[in-house]
Write a protein that holds these residues in place. Structure first.
Motif, PDB file in Angstrom:
ATOM      1  N   VAL A  91       0.850  -1.188   0.000  1.00  0.00           N
ATOM      2  CA  VAL A  91       0.000   0.000   0.000  1.00  0.00           C
ATOM      3  C   VAL A  91       0.886   1.239   0.000  1.00  0.00           C
ATOM      4  CG1 VAL A  91      -1.740   1.316   1.275  1.00  0.00           C
ATOM      5  CG2 VAL A  91      -1.853  -1.187   1.233  1.00  0.00           C
ATOM      6  N   TYR A  92       0.550   2.196  -0.860  1.00  0.00           N
ATOM      7  CA  TYR A  92       1.275   3.449  -0.909  1.00  0.00           C
ATOM      8  C   TYR A  92       0.318   4.591  -0.627  1.00  0.00           C
ATOM      9  CZ  TYR A  92       4.879   0.683  -3.168  1.00  0.00           C
ATOM     10  OH  TYR A  92       5.820  -0.266  -3.452  1.00  0.00           O
ATOM     11  N   LEU A  93       0.804   5.567   0.140  1.00  0.00           N
ATOM     12  CA  LEU A  93       0.012   6.741   0.484  1.00  0.00           C
ATOM     13  C   LEU A  93       0.732   7.991  -0.006  1.00  0.00           C
ATOM     14  CD1 LEU A  93      -0.824   5.827   4.200  1.00  0.00           C
ATOM     15  CD2 LEU A  93      -2.201   5.345   2.179  1.00  0.00           C
ATOM     16  N   VAL A  94       0.000   8.865  -0.673  1.00  0.00           N
ATOM     17  CA  VAL A  94       0.584  10.105  -1.187  1.00  0.00           C
ATOM     18  C   VAL A  94      -0.280  11.278  -0.756  1.00  0.00           C
ATOM     19  CG1 VAL A  94       1.296  11.397  -3.213  1.00  0.00           C
ATOM     20  CG2 VAL A  94       1.558   8.904  -3.170  1.00  0.00           C
TER      21      VAL A  94
ATOM     22  N   THR B 127      -6.862  -2.628  -0.215  1.00  0.00           N
ATOM     23  CA  THR B 127      -7.479  -2.085   1.001  1.00  0.00           C
ATOM     24  C   THR B 127      -7.628  -3.143   2.079  1.00  0.00           C
ATOM     25  OG1 THR B 127      -9.678  -2.496   0.091  1.00  0.00           O
ATOM     26  CG2 THR B 127      -8.731  -0.306  -0.266  1.00  0.00           C
ATOM     27  N   LYS B 128      -7.311  -4.391   1.742  1.00  0.00           N
ATOM     28  CA  LYS B 128      -7.384  -5.458   2.741  1.00  0.00           C
ATOM     29  C   LYS B 128      -6.299  -5.304   3.791  1.00  0.00           C
ATOM     30  CE  LYS B 128      -9.298  -8.874  -0.468  1.00  0.00           C
ATOM     31  NZ  LYS B 128      -9.103 -10.210  -1.100  1.00  0.00           N
ATOM     32  N   ASN B 129      -5.302  -4.469   3.494  1.00  0.00           N
ATOM     33  CA  ASN B 129      -4.177  -4.318   4.413  1.00  0.00           C
ATOM     34  C   ASN B 129      -4.425  -3.300   5.515  1.00  0.00           C
ATOM     35  OD1 ASN B 129      -2.442  -6.177   3.051  1.00  0.00           O
ATOM     36  ND2 ASN B 129      -2.119  -4.633   1.468  1.00  0.00           N
TER      37      ASN B 129
ATOM     38  N   ALA C  63      -2.060   4.511   7.544  1.00  0.00           N
ATOM     39  CA  ALA C  63      -3.083   3.468   7.479  1.00  0.00           C
ATOM     40  C   ALA C  63      -2.628   2.300   8.332  1.00  0.00           C
ATOM     41  CB  ALA C  63      -3.309   3.026   6.034  1.00  0.00           C
ATOM     42  N   GLY C  64      -3.602   1.628   8.950  1.00  0.00           N
ATOM     43  CA  GLY C  64      -3.258   0.511   9.806  1.00  0.00           C
ATOM     44  C   GLY C  64      -4.378  -0.491   9.900  1.00  0.00           C
ATOM     45  N   LEU C  65      -4.036  -1.685  10.349  1.00  0.00           N
ATOM     46  CA  LEU C  65      -5.004  -2.766  10.510  1.00  0.00           C
ATOM     47  C   LEU C  65      -5.205  -3.006  12.001  1.00  0.00           C
ATOM     48  CD1 LEU C  65      -6.675  -4.788   8.862  1.00  0.00           C
ATOM     49  CD2 LEU C  65      -4.783  -6.403   9.096  1.00  0.00           C
TER      50      LEU C  65
END
Length: 129
Positions: A2-5, A28-30, A98-100
């Motif tokens: 997953v990458y966030l910008v 998005t499962k991550n 982002a986190g699970l």
């Protein structure tokens, strides 16, 4: 992966507004929660706002409650942070994360940087008096 910008940072005068965006790519499962954090020079990273990705549960730090609003466009896979009534003390580098999480994490957990494993590179916000 997953990458966030992040984007949308800039310079504004006190009392002004900015809207930050964070585009997420990858599965998005991550993750099931996303949040905004900030770090001013010489200070630790602090949680600002967090949101459950598929529901309306949100949480804010006391310092921004009533002034900032976190939202998400599911179709665009984009997280937003609307920042109003900005103050000079809001100046910082703002990060998307982002986190699970399992179960029903507390607000304290959601606003703790160590709770998240996926981070963007940040966008700078500067508020002048």
């Amino acid at each position: 992966q997953v990458y966030l910008v992040e984007s949308g940072g800039g310079s504004v005068q006190a009392g002004g507004s900015l809207k930050l965006s964070c585009i997420a790519s990858g599965s998005t499962k991550n993750y099931n929660y996303m949040g905004w954090f900030r770090q001013a020079p010489g200070k630790g990273r602090e949680g600002v706002a967090a949101r459950f990705t598929d529901a309306i549960r949100t949480g804010y730090s006391d310092s921004v409650k009533g002034r900032f609003a976190i939202s998400r466009d599911r179709a665009m896979n984009t997280l937003y942070l609307q920042m109003d009534s900005l103050k000079p003390e809001d100046s910082a580098m703002y990060y998307c994360a982002a986190g699970l999480f399992r179960g029903w994490p507390s607000l304290e957990t959601l606003l703790t940087p160590a709770s998240y494993s996926i981070w963007g590179q940040g966008t700078q916000v500067t508020v002048s008096a």
